[in-house]
Design a protein around this motif. Structure first.
Motif, PDB file in Angstrom:
ATOM      1  N   THR A   1     -18.225  -2.458 -33.621  1.00  0.00           N
ATOM      2  CA  THR A   1     -18.574  -3.738 -32.993  1.00  0.00           C
ATOM      3  C   THR A   1     -18.058  -4.900 -33.823  1.00  0.00           C
ATOM      4  O   THR A   1     -17.465  -5.844 -33.306  1.00  0.00           O
ATOM      5  CB  THR A   1     -20.111  -3.857 -32.844  1.00  0.00           C
ATOM      6  OG1 THR A   1     -20.593  -2.657 -32.248  1.00  0.00           O
ATOM      7  CG2 THR A   1     -20.503  -5.049 -31.999  1.00  0.00           C
TER       8      THR A   1
ATOM      9  N   ASN B   1     -16.169   3.626 -22.351  1.00  0.00           N
ATOM     10  CA  ASN B   1     -17.564   3.381 -22.025  1.00  0.00           C
ATOM     11  C   ASN B   1     -17.588   2.232 -21.012  1.00  0.00           C
ATOM     12  O   ASN B   1     -16.998   1.183 -21.301  1.00  0.00           O
ATOM     13  CB  ASN B   1     -18.307   2.973 -23.309  1.00  0.00           C
ATOM     14  CG  ASN B   1     -19.779   2.680 -23.086  1.00  0.00           C
ATOM     15  OD1 ASN B   1     -20.306   2.875 -22.007  1.00  0.00           O
ATOM     16  ND2 ASN B   1     -20.432   2.202 -24.141  1.00  0.00           N
TER      17      ASN B   1
ATOM     18  N   ASP C   1     -10.420   0.188 -29.221  1.00  0.00           N
ATOM     19  CA  ASP C   1     -11.738   0.680 -29.612  1.00  0.00           C
ATOM     20  C   ASP C   1     -11.759   2.177 -29.323  1.00  0.00           C
ATOM     21  O   ASP C   1     -11.842   2.596 -28.169  1.00  0.00           O
ATOM     22  CB  ASP C   1     -12.788  -0.080 -28.794  1.00  0.00           C
ATOM     23  CG  ASP C   1     -14.202   0.372 -29.071  1.00  0.00           C
ATOM     24  OD1 ASP C   1     -14.397   1.453 -29.655  1.00  0.00           O
ATOM     25  OD2 ASP C   1     -15.132  -0.360 -28.678  1.00  0.00           O
TER      26      ASP C   1
ATOM     27  N   TYR D   1     -14.928   6.865 -29.440  1.00  0.00           N
ATOM     28  CA  TYR D   1     -15.161   8.205 -28.873  1.00  0.00           C
ATOM     29  C   TYR D   1     -13.938   9.107 -29.046  1.00  0.00           C
ATOM     30  O   TYR D   1     -13.747  10.042 -28.274  1.00  0.00           O
ATOM     31  CB  TYR D   1     -15.532   8.084 -27.389  1.00  0.00           C
ATOM     32  CG  TYR D   1     -16.787   7.271 -27.174  1.00  0.00           C
ATOM     33  CD1 TYR D   1     -18.042   7.813 -27.421  1.00  0.00           C
ATOM     34  CD2 TYR D   1     -16.726   5.935 -26.763  1.00  0.00           C
ATOM     35  CE1 TYR D   1     -19.204   7.060 -27.258  1.00  0.00           C
ATOM     36  CE2 TYR D   1     -17.880   5.180 -26.590  1.00  0.00           C
ATOM     37  CZ  TYR D   1     -19.107   5.743 -26.837  1.00  0.00           C
ATOM     38  OH  TYR D   1     -20.259   5.005 -26.676  1.00  0.00           O
TER      39      TYR D   1
ATOM     40  N   SER E   1     -15.279   4.301 -35.628  1.00  0.00           N
ATOM     41  CA  SER E   1     -16.469   4.246 -36.478  1.00  0.00           C
ATOM     42  C   SER E   1     -17.067   5.631 -36.631  1.00  0.00           C
ATOM     43  O   SER E   1     -16.671   6.572 -35.942  1.00  0.00           O
ATOM     44  CB  SER E   1     -17.493   3.256 -35.921  1.00  0.00           C
ATOM     45  OG  SER E   1     -18.388   3.868 -35.041  1.00  0.00           O
TER      46      SER E   1
ATOM     47  N   LYS F   1     -20.291   7.733 -33.488  1.00  0.00           N
ATOM     48  CA  LYS F   1     -20.252   8.751 -32.433  1.00  0.00           C
ATOM     49  C   LYS F   1     -19.713  10.072 -32.965  1.00  0.00           C
ATOM     50  O   LYS F   1     -20.214  11.134 -32.626  1.00  0.00           O
ATOM     51  CB  LYS F   1     -19.349   8.307 -31.282  1.00  0.00           C
ATOM     52  CG  LYS F   1     -19.488   6.874 -30.890  1.00  0.00           C
ATOM     53  CD  LYS F   1     -20.836   6.568 -30.303  1.00  0.00           C
ATOM     54  CE  LYS F   1     -21.124   5.137 -30.597  1.00  0.00           C
ATOM     55  NZ  LYS F   1     -21.753   4.322 -29.689  1.00  0.00           N
TER      56      LYS F   1
ATOM     57  N   LYS G   1     -23.770   2.103 -38.474  1.00  0.00           N
ATOM     58  CA  LYS G   1     -22.864   0.965 -38.361  1.00  0.00           C
ATOM     59  C   LYS G   1     -21.816   0.927 -39.482  1.00  0.00           C
ATOM     60  O   LYS G   1     -21.647  -0.069 -40.173  1.00  0.00           O
ATOM     61  CB  LYS G   1     -23.657  -0.355 -38.326  1.00  0.00           C
ATOM     62  CG  LYS G   1     -24.735  -0.421 -37.264  1.00  0.00           C
ATOM     63  CD  LYS G   1     -24.224  -0.312 -35.849  1.00  0.00           C
ATOM     64  CE  LYS G   1     -23.455  -1.528 -35.419  1.00  0.00           C
ATOM     65  NZ  LYS G   1     -23.126  -1.422 -33.956  1.00  0.00           N
TER      66      LYS G   1
HETATM   67  N1  PMP Z   1     -17.513   0.405 -28.738  1.00  0.00           N
HETATM   68  C1  PMP Z   1     -17.941   1.174 -27.715  1.00  0.00           C
HETATM   69  C2  PMP Z   1     -17.035   1.418 -26.569  1.00  0.00           C
HETATM   70  C3  PMP Z   1     -19.218   1.716 -27.741  1.00  0.00           C
HETATM   71  O1  PMP Z   1     -19.646   2.458 -26.730  1.00  0.00           O
HETATM   72  C4  PMP Z   1     -20.045   1.442 -28.835  1.00  0.00           C
HETATM   73  C5  PMP Z   1     -21.443   1.975 -28.771  1.00  0.00           C
HETATM   74  N2  PMP Z   1     -21.970   2.344 -29.860  1.00  0.00           N
HETATM   75  C6  PMP Z   1     -19.551   0.663 -29.874  1.00  0.00           C
HETATM   76  C7  PMP Z   1     -18.286   0.141 -29.792  1.00  0.00           C
HETATM   77  C8  PMP Z   1     -20.354   0.345 -31.081  1.00  0.00           C
HETATM   78  O2  PMP Z   1     -19.938   1.072 -32.180  1.00  0.00           O
HETATM   79  P1  PMP Z   1     -20.592   0.790 -33.620  1.00  0.00           P
HETATM   80  O3  PMP Z   1     -21.999   1.260 -33.537  1.00  0.00           O
HETATM   81  O4  PMP Z   1     -19.756   1.552 -34.550  1.00  0.00           O
HETATM   82  O5  PMP Z   1     -20.532  -0.680 -33.818  1.00  0.00           O
END
Ligand code: PMP
Ligand code: GLN
Length: 402
Positions: free
Chosen positions: A108, A183, A211, A214, A242, A245, A253
């Protein structure tokens, strides 16, 4: 946008105009509703297990050893090296850990820092729609302009319509925010779709921010393909991922961005004033996870794929048309043939009707009406939770209560 009543007016009371339209995130609202109604929470995407023993051990040891002060701004060296080694081993992408990898507070923050650090106010940011809810908000924070490019379906499959991205790009387009595996749809972009994305980026001289949280959660024998591996794309792409997942530690985080030093400078410029750093012990543990990727991810993918199948079968049995989920934690269903309610009303009622929480896809659209027939269910839960949810939905369906 995604909230109602008094809590909405309270939340918005002193919120600046750029952020007021975004309200409270749907995930917070629906997880609170799940607790309140003792529902099975297939809304917010987080696993119910405690996370891998290996990562927990490394984090505990790091804390006990006293690694509890600010880590270096760009990240803990073990993590930067592990990210670089992972990108090379998995995808053949070579990054210098010292100058081309940045540790962030989750994906994020990496996405936010890329948009804030690389866009001027008024720049256009292209993104697939539906899109993860933080994207629209961070584009607004940057004073940039969101340009959604709608996914549609072909039968039960989500597709990026040919030519849609090219048609949306203009002389003001600066950045393309891509999320695959995606997502909320569970879509994995095909090679042909990725080629088209790359082509638009090259022709319009766009920066791509991908991003890829996944990246390892793809099913039925698929392999994730980072956009940066396509011709001419490494130098114009900020690749984001990250630990959340891949290693079932969504609350940690710990994320990262990989890019050329020139692009990463923009990301770092914003990141240093957002969180400055992310917790050192968790960076060390994420590094250990990356070094054990295959060992950890193999069983996780098998489990998620079988959960997906169970949930898809259960939803189809009660009459929902289920869209194929090729990756991620999520699948979507079209509720328009089952009910006259819009997705937000349906999801707010579902816990009261049968004790199951899901998420309305309307929140993933700039115009919520465009997603008002779609509902997202998460299958990253214990098998027993999915079984319970399917049974509850089945009981409700049998009574014709939709
Ligand atoms: N990007 C997408 C597409 C997500 O689904 C998510 C959900 N966790 C995130 C980013 C957030 O990732 P992080 O917890 O590593 O900030
Ligand atoms: N990524 C998770 C989801 O889509 C939620 C993350 C969050 O709560 N912001 O469900």
């Amino acid at each position: 946008m995604n909230q109602t009543g008094t809590s909405a007016s309270k939340d918005r009371a002193k919120v600046c105009s750029r952020l007021a339209p975004f309200g409270t995130t749907i995930f917070a609202e629906m997880s609170a509703l799940a607790l309140e109604t003792k529902s099975v929470n297939l809304g917010q995407g987080f696993p119910e297990d405690p996370g891998p023993e290996l990562l927990r051990q490394v984090a505990i040891e790091a804390i006990q050893e006293g690694d509890n002060q600010y880590p270096p701004g760009p990240g803990v060296p073990q993590l930067l090296e592990a990210v670089a080694a992972h990108q090379e081993a998995e995808y053949g992408l070579v990054y210098d850990p010292a100058t081309e990898v940045l540790a962030t507070a989750g994906a994020t923050e990496a996405v936010a820092a890329a948009v804030l650090g690389l866009c001027e106010p008024g720049d256009e940011v292209l993104m697939l729609e539906p899109s993860y809810d933080s994207y629209g908000a961070v584009v607004a924070m940057a004073g940039a302009i969101r340009v959604p490019v709608r996914l549609s379906y072909d039968g039960d499959r989500w597709v990026l319509p040919a030519g849609a991205l090219a048609a949306a790009a203009t002389g003001r387009s600066r950045l393309l925010l891509l999320n695959s595996p995606h997502n909320p749809t569970g879509k994995v972009l095909s090679r042909a779709e990725l080629e088209e994305v790359a082509d638009v980026c090259r022709r319009h001289d766009l920066i791509a921010v991908t991003d890829e949280v996944y990246e390892h959660l793809v099913y039925d024998g698929r392999r994730h393909v980072p956009l940066a591996t396509l011709e001419g794309m490494r130098e114009r792409t900020v690749t984001v991922s990250s630990a959340g997942k891949s290693f079932s530690v969504t609350g940690w985080k710990v994320g990262w961005a990989c890019a050329s030093p020139e692009l990463l400078a923009g990301v770092r410029a914003a990141k240093q004033f957002l969180t400055y750093v992310t917790p050192a012990p968790l960076q060390r543990a994420a590094a250990a996870g990356l070094r054990a990727t295959h060992e950890l991810v193999g069983p996780l993918v098998d489990e998620l794929q079988s959960n997906r199948d169970l949930l898809a079968k259960g939803l189809a049995a009660v009459g929902f048309p289920v869209r194929a989920a090729e990756g991620t934690y999520f699948l979507t269903v079209d509720i328009s043939e089952m009910t006259n309610e819009d997705a937000a009303t349906f999801c707010r009622q579902l816990p009261h009707r049968c004790g199951v929480v899901a998420v309305p896809c309307s929140v993933f659209y700039a115009d919520p009406a465009a997603g008002s027939h779609l509902v997202r269910f998460s299958f990253c839960k214990l098998r027993s939770s999915i079984e319970e949810a399917v049974e509850r939905l089945g009981r409700l369906g049998a009574g014709g209560q939709w």
